[in-house]
Design a protein around this motif. Structure first.
Motif, PDB file in Angstrom:
ATOM      1  N   SER A   1       2.695   4.472  -1.031  1.00 36.50           N
ATOM      2  CA  SER A   1       2.621   5.258  -2.267  1.00 36.50           C
ATOM      3  C   SER A   1       4.023   5.471  -2.834  1.00 36.50           C
TER       4      SER A   1
ATOM      5  N   GLN B   1       5.812   8.026  -0.800  1.00 36.18           N
ATOM      6  CA  GLN B   1       6.379   7.520   0.448  1.00 36.18           C
ATOM      7  C   GLN B   1       7.661   6.737   0.193  1.00 36.18           C
TER       8      GLN B   1
ATOM      9  N   HIS C   1       0.786  -1.233   0.000  1.00 33.09           N
ATOM     10  CA  HIS C   1       0.000   0.000   0.000  1.00 33.09           C
ATOM     11  C   HIS C   1       0.824   1.293   0.000  1.00 33.09           C
TER      12      HIS C   1
ATOM     13  N   SER D   1       0.261   3.006  12.612  1.00 32.95           N
ATOM     14  CA  SER D   1       1.189   4.123  12.477  1.00 32.95           C
ATOM     15  C   SER D   1       1.322   4.899  13.779  1.00 32.95           C
TER      16      SER D   1
ATOM     17  N   GLU E   1       3.540   4.032   8.232  1.00 34.24           N
ATOM     18  CA  GLU E   1       2.563   4.896   7.563  1.00 34.24           C
ATOM     19  C   GLU E   1       2.146   4.284   6.229  1.00 34.24           C
ATOM     20  N   GLY E   2       3.084   3.594   5.597  1.00 34.28           N
ATOM     21  CA  GLY E   2       2.806   2.988   4.302  1.00 34.28           C
ATOM     22  C   GLY E   2       1.739   1.915   4.347  1.00 34.28           C
ATOM     23  N   THR E   3       1.452   1.371   5.530  1.00 29.05           N
ATOM     24  CA  THR E   3       0.413   0.341   5.633  1.00 29.05           C
ATOM     25  C   THR E   3      -0.974   0.918   5.386  1.00 29.05           C
ATOM     26  N   GLY E   4      -1.121   2.230   5.575  1.00 27.08           N
ATOM     27  CA  GLY E   4      -2.436   2.846   5.452  1.00 27.08           C
ATOM     28  C   GLY E   4      -3.269   2.709   6.707  1.00 27.08           C
ATOM     29  N   SER E   5      -2.694   2.115   7.763  1.00 25.61           N
ATOM     30  CA  SER E   5      -3.410   1.932   9.029  1.00 25.61           C
ATOM     31  C   SER E   5      -2.989   3.016  10.009  1.00 25.61           C
ATOM     32  N   GLN E   6      -3.932   3.870  10.376  1.00 27.57           N
ATOM     33  CA  GLN E   6      -3.628   4.915  11.349  1.00 27.57           C
ATOM     34  C   GLN E   6      -3.309   4.322  12.713  1.00 27.57           C
TER      35      GLN E   6
END
Length: 256
Positions: free
Chosen positions: A136, A139, A134, A183, A175-180
């Motif tokens: 970007s 990133q 995930h 992160s 952060e790259g996982t997309g999970s707040q």
């Protein structure tokens, strides 16, 4: 006939201790019942819970007992007070609770630092697949830029100055996982790794730092190669984990 017994001098203290434990247990029970009501009635943040006096009458306990129970829930963010309304449901933030509790756990002893290093290891290694899938392009470009800066600083003999960049690099992976949730949890853990870095430098690294290590991780991200990212990241994090594992084993031998 009245019999008189000689009671031990600490008898009154023992009774007081039992009474205190009973009081604390009852306060915990009241707190659990209030929490269960919030869940069973599916109350939302801001919904009214009533007043301390009303809850005391409902549960058949003193107002002081309810106040203590509410204090425990308030500390967790589950309940809060609102002027002219009384008690209302709060907004519980699990990461905020984690952040508040972590300093109490992290006393600075090597055993606790070892536990924290294992937590970081589990977070990052477990997040690799999500991060590689995930993250970007922006990133990944930022990962590469951070890795290049760290490699240059290591070549210049400024390894100790790379700690802030190291923290940014690893936080960016989460952060790259997309999970707040992941992160934010990692950010909290990373804040306490300054102390770990100090201890590692104090006792010496188990292996010489590799100036290209972060660059290899960034390049594997660019190729979307999860297996290589995991292998490189695992080797990188094992340096710290092995350090504290060795210290912990040494401490156990000394205590024996």
């Amino acid at each position: 006939m009245i019999l008189f017994y000689n009671l031990p001098s600490n008898f009154s203290k023992g009774v007081s201790s039992v009474a205190q434990r009973t009081h604390q247990t009852l306060a915990s029970q009241i707190a659990r019942r209030i929490h269960e009501r919030i869940r069973s009635e599916e109350l939302q943040p801001g919904d009214a819970l009533g007043t301390e006096l009303g809850l005391a009458e409902e549960f058949g306990v003193s107002r002081n007992m309810v106040r203590e129970a509410i204090g425990r829930l308030r500390a967790l963010g589950i309940v809060r007070s609102r002027q002219r309304v009384g008690l209302v449901v709060g907004h519980t933030d699990p990461i905020r609770l984690f952040e508040q509790g972590l300093p109490l756990f992290l006393s600075g002893e090597s055993a606790n630092l070892y536990e924290l290093s294992k937590l970081r290891y589990a977070l990052e290694i477990g997040a690799v697949n999500l991060a590689v899938r995930h993250a970007s392009d922006e990133q990944i470009n930022e990962l590469s830029a951070l890795a290049d800066r760290m490699a240059e600083m290591v070549r210049q003999g400024k390894e100790e100055e790379t700690d802030p960049l190291e923290e940014q690099f690893h936080s960016l992976i989460l952060e790259g996982t997309g999970s707040q949730l992941l992160s934010r949890m990692h950010v909290v853990v990373s804040r306490y790794f300054a102390e770990i870095s100090t201890r590692v430098s104090r006792y010496g690294r188990t292996e010489a730092p590799d100036a290209l290590e972060h660059q290899r991780i960034a390049e594997a991200f660019r190729r979307r190669d999860a297996e290589t990212v995991r292998a490189l990241l695992e080797h990188h994090l094992r340096l710290i984990l092995d350090q504290f594992e060795s210290e912990e084993q040494g401490a156990r031998r000394v205590s024996i």
